[in-house]
Design an enzyme around this catalytic site. Structure first.
Site, PDB file in Angstrom:
ATOM      1  N   ASP A 151      -7.896  51.850  19.281  1.00  0.00           N
ATOM      2  CA  ASP A 151      -7.431  52.284  17.959  1.00  0.00           C
ATOM      3  C   ASP A 151      -6.951  53.732  18.019  1.00  0.00           C
ATOM      4  OD1 ASP A 151      -7.912  49.979  16.553  1.00  0.00           O
ATOM      5  OD2 ASP A 151      -9.923  50.572  15.921  1.00  0.00           O
ATOM      6  N   LEU A 153      -3.840  52.380   7.193  1.00  0.00           N
ATOM      7  CA  LEU A 153      -4.074  51.593   8.413  1.00  0.00           C
ATOM      8  C   LEU A 153      -3.929  50.094   8.183  1.00  0.00           C
ATOM      9  CD1 LEU A 153      -4.835  54.200   9.734  1.00  0.00           C
ATOM     10  CD2 LEU A 153      -6.980  53.212  10.491  1.00  0.00           C
ATOM     11  N   GLY A 163     -15.484  52.500  11.163  1.00  0.00           N
ATOM     12  CA  GLY A 163     -15.121  52.464  12.571  1.00  0.00           C
ATOM     13  C   GLY A 163     -13.715  52.978  12.825  1.00  0.00           C
ATOM     14  N   ALA A 164     -12.754  52.563  12.017  1.00  0.00           N
ATOM     15  CA  ALA A 164     -11.369  53.003  12.235  1.00  0.00           C
ATOM     16  C   ALA A 164     -11.242  54.498  11.977  1.00  0.00           C
ATOM     17  CB  ALA A 164     -10.429  52.220  11.322  1.00  0.00           C
ATOM     18  N   ALA A 166     -14.854  56.458   6.278  1.00  0.00           N
ATOM     19  CA  ALA A 166     -15.646  56.996   7.385  1.00  0.00           C
ATOM     20  C   ALA A 166     -16.234  55.861   8.210  1.00  0.00           C
ATOM     21  CB  ALA A 166     -16.765  57.881   6.828  1.00  0.00           C
ATOM     22  N   ASN A 214     -13.545  48.988  19.884  1.00  0.00           N
ATOM     23  CA  ASN A 214     -12.776  47.843  19.371  1.00  0.00           C
ATOM     24  C   ASN A 214     -12.321  46.913  20.485  1.00  0.00           C
ATOM     25  OD1 ASN A 214     -10.664  49.305  20.527  1.00  0.00           O
ATOM     26  ND2 ASN A 214      -9.206  48.607  18.989  1.00  0.00           N
ATOM     27  N   THR A 229     -13.348  43.893  15.386  1.00  0.00           N
ATOM     28  CA  THR A 229     -12.823  44.519  14.181  1.00  0.00           C
ATOM     29  C   THR A 229     -13.898  44.589  13.110  1.00  0.00           C
ATOM     30  OG1 THR A 229     -10.956  44.525  12.644  1.00  0.00           O
ATOM     31  CG2 THR A 229     -11.773  42.359  13.299  1.00  0.00           C
ATOM     32  N   LYS A 276     -17.434  47.437  14.730  1.00  0.00           N
ATOM     33  CA  LYS A 276     -17.012  48.358  15.795  1.00  0.00           C
ATOM     34  C   LYS A 276     -18.127  49.309  16.240  1.00  0.00           C
ATOM     35  CE  LYS A 276     -12.148  48.160  14.730  1.00  0.00           C
ATOM     36  NZ  LYS A 276     -10.954  48.778  14.186  1.00  0.00           N
ATOM     37  N   LYS A 300     -21.991  59.423   4.812  1.00  0.00           N
ATOM     38  CA  LYS A 300     -21.315  58.943   6.026  1.00  0.00           C
ATOM     39  C   LYS A 300     -20.148  59.855   6.384  1.00  0.00           C
ATOM     40  CE  LYS A 300     -20.414  54.615   7.120  1.00  0.00           C
ATOM     41  NZ  LYS A 300     -19.939  53.252   6.876  1.00  0.00           N
TER      42      LYS A 300
HETATM   43  P1  NAP Z   1     -15.551  49.530   8.521  1.00  0.00           P
HETATM   44  O1  NAP Z   1     -16.104  50.148   9.737  1.00  0.00           O
HETATM   45  O2  NAP Z   1     -16.284  48.393   7.905  1.00  0.00           O
HETATM   46  O3  NAP Z   1     -15.367  50.688   7.438  1.00  0.00           O
HETATM   47  C1  NAP Z   1     -14.997  50.372   6.132  1.00  0.00           C
HETATM   48  C2  NAP Z   1     -14.674  51.643   5.356  1.00  0.00           C
HETATM   49  O4  NAP Z   1     -14.150  51.221   4.105  1.00  0.00           O
HETATM   50  C3  NAP Z   1     -15.888  52.518   5.061  1.00  0.00           C
HETATM   51  O5  NAP Z   1     -15.479  53.857   5.009  1.00  0.00           O
HETATM   52  C4  NAP Z   1     -16.298  52.026   3.668  1.00  0.00           C
HETATM   53  O6  NAP Z   1     -16.986  53.005   2.896  1.00  0.00           O
HETATM   54  C5  NAP Z   1     -14.940  51.804   3.058  1.00  0.00           C
HETATM   55  N1  NAP Z   1     -15.011  50.884   1.938  1.00  0.00           N
HETATM   56  C6  NAP Z   1     -15.292  49.561   1.973  1.00  0.00           C
HETATM   57  N2  NAP Z   1     -15.264  49.062   0.727  1.00  0.00           N
HETATM   58  C7  NAP Z   1     -14.951  50.090  -0.104  1.00  0.00           C
HETATM   59  C8  NAP Z   1     -14.763  50.190  -1.503  1.00  0.00           C
HETATM   60  N3  NAP Z   1     -14.911  49.142  -2.286  1.00  0.00           N
HETATM   61  N4  NAP Z   1     -14.424  51.400  -2.020  1.00  0.00           N
HETATM   62  C9  NAP Z   1     -14.278  52.474  -1.221  1.00  0.00           C
HETATM   63  N5  NAP Z   1     -14.463  52.440   0.114  1.00  0.00           N
HETATM   64  C10 NAP Z   1     -14.788  51.248   0.662  1.00  0.00           C
HETATM   65  O7  NAP Z   1     -14.054  48.988   8.776  1.00  0.00           O
HETATM   66  P2  NAP Z   1     -12.993  49.553   9.830  1.00  0.00           P
HETATM   67  O8  NAP Z   1     -13.149  48.841  11.127  1.00  0.00           O
HETATM   68  O9  NAP Z   1     -13.034  51.022   9.789  1.00  0.00           O
HETATM   69  O10 NAP Z   1     -11.612  49.023   9.222  1.00  0.00           O
HETATM   70  C11 NAP Z   1     -11.107  49.545   8.005  1.00  0.00           C
HETATM   71  C12 NAP Z   1      -9.669  49.086   7.749  1.00  0.00           C
HETATM   72  O11 NAP Z   1      -8.790  49.586   8.756  1.00  0.00           O
HETATM   73  C13 NAP Z   1      -9.504  47.565   7.769  1.00  0.00           C
HETATM   74  O12 NAP Z   1      -8.675  47.196   6.691  1.00  0.00           O
HETATM   75  C14 NAP Z   1      -8.807  47.306   9.073  1.00  0.00           C
HETATM   76  O13 NAP Z   1      -7.986  46.151   9.022  1.00  0.00           O
HETATM   77  C15 NAP Z   1      -7.953  48.556   9.232  1.00  0.00           C
HETATM   78  N6  NAP Z   1      -7.635  48.802  10.643  1.00  0.00           N
HETATM   79  C16 NAP Z   1      -6.323  48.711  11.036  1.00  0.00           C
HETATM   80  C17 NAP Z   1      -6.003  48.933  12.364  1.00  0.00           C
HETATM   81  C18 NAP Z   1      -4.575  48.832  12.803  1.00  0.00           C
HETATM   82  O14 NAP Z   1      -4.324  48.695  14.002  1.00  0.00           O
HETATM   83  N7  NAP Z   1      -3.627  48.946  11.923  1.00  0.00           N
HETATM   84  C19 NAP Z   1      -6.984  49.258  13.292  1.00  0.00           C
HETATM   85  C20 NAP Z   1      -8.287  49.361  12.846  1.00  0.00           C
HETATM   86  C21 NAP Z   1      -8.607  49.139  11.514  1.00  0.00           C
HETATM   87  P3  NAP Z   1     -18.614  53.084   2.913  1.00  0.00           P
HETATM   88  O15 NAP Z   1     -18.972  53.885   4.131  1.00  0.00           O
HETATM   89  O16 NAP Z   1     -18.960  53.751   1.644  1.00  0.00           O
HETATM   90  O17 NAP Z   1     -19.121  51.664   2.991  1.00  0.00           O
END
Ligand code: NAP
Length: 507
Positions: free
Chosen positions: A334, A451, A363-364, A361, A319, A294, A298, A388
């Site tokens: 996912d 999500l 991993g999710a 943008a 994932n 997670t 990812k 991104k």
């Molecule tokens: P990730 O790859 O680290 O991506 C994080 C994203 O959030 C990037 O787009 C990042 O933007 C943005 N972000 C982070 N801090 C921010 C801020 N302060 N203001 C605006 N944008 C911000 O994480 P991920 O794996 O995609 O996961 C993201 C979320 O989805 C998590 O909360 C996770 O728990 C949830 N999720 C849920 C499921 C489910 O089954 N329900 C599955 C997967 C993920 P930048 O590119 O600008 O850094």
């Protein structure tokens, strides 16, 4: 078999006995932390083993070692001697173990302990970090042949945990207790057996007047009920989840409940990590069979894959890791978890003629955009870092932009569905009360999905709901993707009839 030791840190002996009685069914032995007792109570410890009715470790932990004893060494040694005095021939009435630090050399104490069958735990603590010479320490600490070596060092990183694990593996025949203290090392406690360790120290977290004895401990009830500690053997298949932060993950609850209901000899535990490189080394050392990956790894995990599904290839995010004879295989659950959940919510079969804004943008978002495109949607991607968003949009020819009010006109053209995929609003995160779309006013006709599943209602979902939108959180997606993961991990379809019996919990 590794043992569970319940640490007793209340201020009086009476209270410690009450706590012990409440949790004794989970513990094999208990540790009386004499340093936590009120001064007058410390003088009354001699009868405690008899009252406890299970083997007791006598410990008077110094402040420098993470304990509460601040008096002189003479007083401390006297307390230990008091615990050993008037030893009885019935050994159950004596302390079973005496914890003496590596640098404490009191032959009379060791002699008294040896005479009455009290085993010495020779301990070394470092509450600041992990020493570089652990292997040499393990090999040289023992003063006499029957002592158990205990090393409890703070892990400030996954590399520190790895260091302890490797040192332990170098001396498999030595009876020892190895603990990586702190958040990064919690799994060294659950996997006591795999770390070659004899005892897992726990506390009863619900008892507020008996605080956890050391950082990173697992609650005694959770250790048994959630992680089935006593069933973990060298043959137990180990699965887990890695990421950072991991405090809010519900996945251990899901998988461990299914494993229990299916009578599968397997365990699923959290592996918080600051480095995916070091975690992969840990995974190989511990022989992990499958891993959920997670935030934020990812994408970073892909270089470690020996093979991958077409979805991972196309999405560029993984994932799920599955150990195969050829090495790690990557999958992405996912994608189908997301589309299955949203389509069911909308009572649709695809996203044709739907114009959709995706916030984020990472991993999710990659999995979400891949599915939206595959199922016919027109997509706008908005991200804090617009470059991104542009990169993610390019292969799908999506619209893209930054995450601010200048993009409102674009959102107004892509607002049949709005999907929030960033970590903003996640409980325990640095922005847990924040709304990444605060600059946009919902018209009330948008279908809005976040999500995030903890909290169930993020600030963004609450605002959308108040404006009249239908809203969906990530809980159903989480369960769906976990079922696909189960199938990857075990090679079996998820037993759907068990779903009703699984408490996914709030977290
Ligand atoms: P990730 O790859 O680290 O991506 C994080 C994203 O959030 C990037 O787009 C990042 O933007 C943005 N972000 C982070 N801090 C921010 C801020 N302060 N203001 C605006 N944008 C911000 O994480 P991920 O794996 O995609 O996961 C993201 C979320 O989805 C998590 O909360 C996770 O728990 C949830 N999720 C849920 C499921 C489910 O089954 N329900 C599955 C997967 C993920 P930048 O590119 O600008 O850094």
């Amino acid at each position: 078999m590794a043992k569970i030791c319940l640490c007793l840190t209340a201020k009086t002996l009476k209270r410690n006995l009450e706590i012990l009685d409440k949790y004794r069914k989970y513990a094999d032995i208990t540790e009386l932390r004499v340093d936590c007792l009120e001064p007058n109570e410390r003088l009354l410890i001699r009868r405690f083993p008899e009252q406890a009715g299970m083997p007791v470790i006598l410990t008077v932990r110094r402040h420098i070692d993470g304990g509460q004893f601040v008096g002189g060494e003479g007083v401390r040694v006297n307390l230990m001697a008091r615990g050993l005095a008037f030893a009885e021939t019935d050994r159950r009435r004596n302390f079973a173990y005496l914890d003496i630090e590596d640098d404490l050399d009191i032959p009379s104490l060791e002699e008294a302990a040896g005479t009455f069958g009290t085993r010495i735990i020779r301990s070394y603590h470092n509450s600041q970090g992990t020493d570089s010479n652990l292997l040499a320490k393990i090999r040289s600490m023992r003063h006499s042949g029957d002592e158990i070596i205990k090393i409890a060092v703070r892990a400030n990183s996954t590399k520190d945990v790895l260091h302890l694990l490797k040192a332990g593996r170098e001396c498999p025949d030595q009876e020892k207790i190895l603990i990586s203290m702190g958040h990064y090392g919690t799994y060294s406690r659950i996997l006591t057996e795999q770390f070659g360790s004899a005892i897992c120290y726990t506390s009863a977290f619900a008892e507020e007047d008996a605080p956890p004895a050391a950082p990173g401990q697992v609650d005694v009830e959770e250790l048994s009920k959630l992680f089935h500690f006593h069933n973990i053997t060298k043959n137990t298949k180990i699965y887990g989840i890695t990421g950072n932060p991991l405090r809010m993950t519900s996945s251990p609850n899901f998988f461990n409940t299914v494993f229990e209901l299916e009578a599968t000899n397997a365990i699923y535990i959290p592996f918080p990590t600051d480095s995916i490189i070091d975690f992969m080394e840990i995974a190989n050392y511990l022989g992990l069979e499958g891993v959920s990956v997670t935030i934020p790894y990812k994408e970073a995990v892909i270089p470690f894959l020996n093979s991958m599904t077409d979805e991972v290839q196309s999405i560029g995010a993984c994932n799920t890791l599955i150990l195969t004879p050829q090495g790690w295989k990557g999958a992405n659950t996912d994608a189908r978890g997301f589309s299955g959940s949203l389509l069911a919510f909308l009572s649709r079969e695809n996203f044709k003629r739907q114009r959709v804004t995706v916030i984020g943008a990472g991993g999710a978002a990659r999995a979400v955009v891949y599915e939206l495109h595959r199922l016919g949607a027109k997509v706008l991607i908005l991200n804090r870092s617009p470059q991104k968003a542009a990169l993610l949009a390019a292969p799908y020819k999506c619209a893209w932009g930054g995450l601010d009010e200048r993009e409102i006109p674009k959102i107004e053209k892509y607002r049949d569905i709005i999907i929030q995929t960033t970590s903003v609003g996640m409980e325990g995160g640095s922005l847990d009360m924040a709304d990444p779309l605060a600059f946009y006013n919902f018209c009330g006709r948008e279908e809005v999905m976040d999500l995030i599943y903890n909290p169930r209602m993020t600030p963004l979902l609450r605002r959308a709901s108040n404006a009249g939108c239908n809203v969906l959180n990530g809980y159903d997606m989480l369960i769906r993707q976990a079922q696909y993961q189960y199938a990857y991990f075990t090679g079996k379809e998820f037993p759907g009839h068990l779903l009703a019996r699984i408490q996914y919990g709030e977290n």
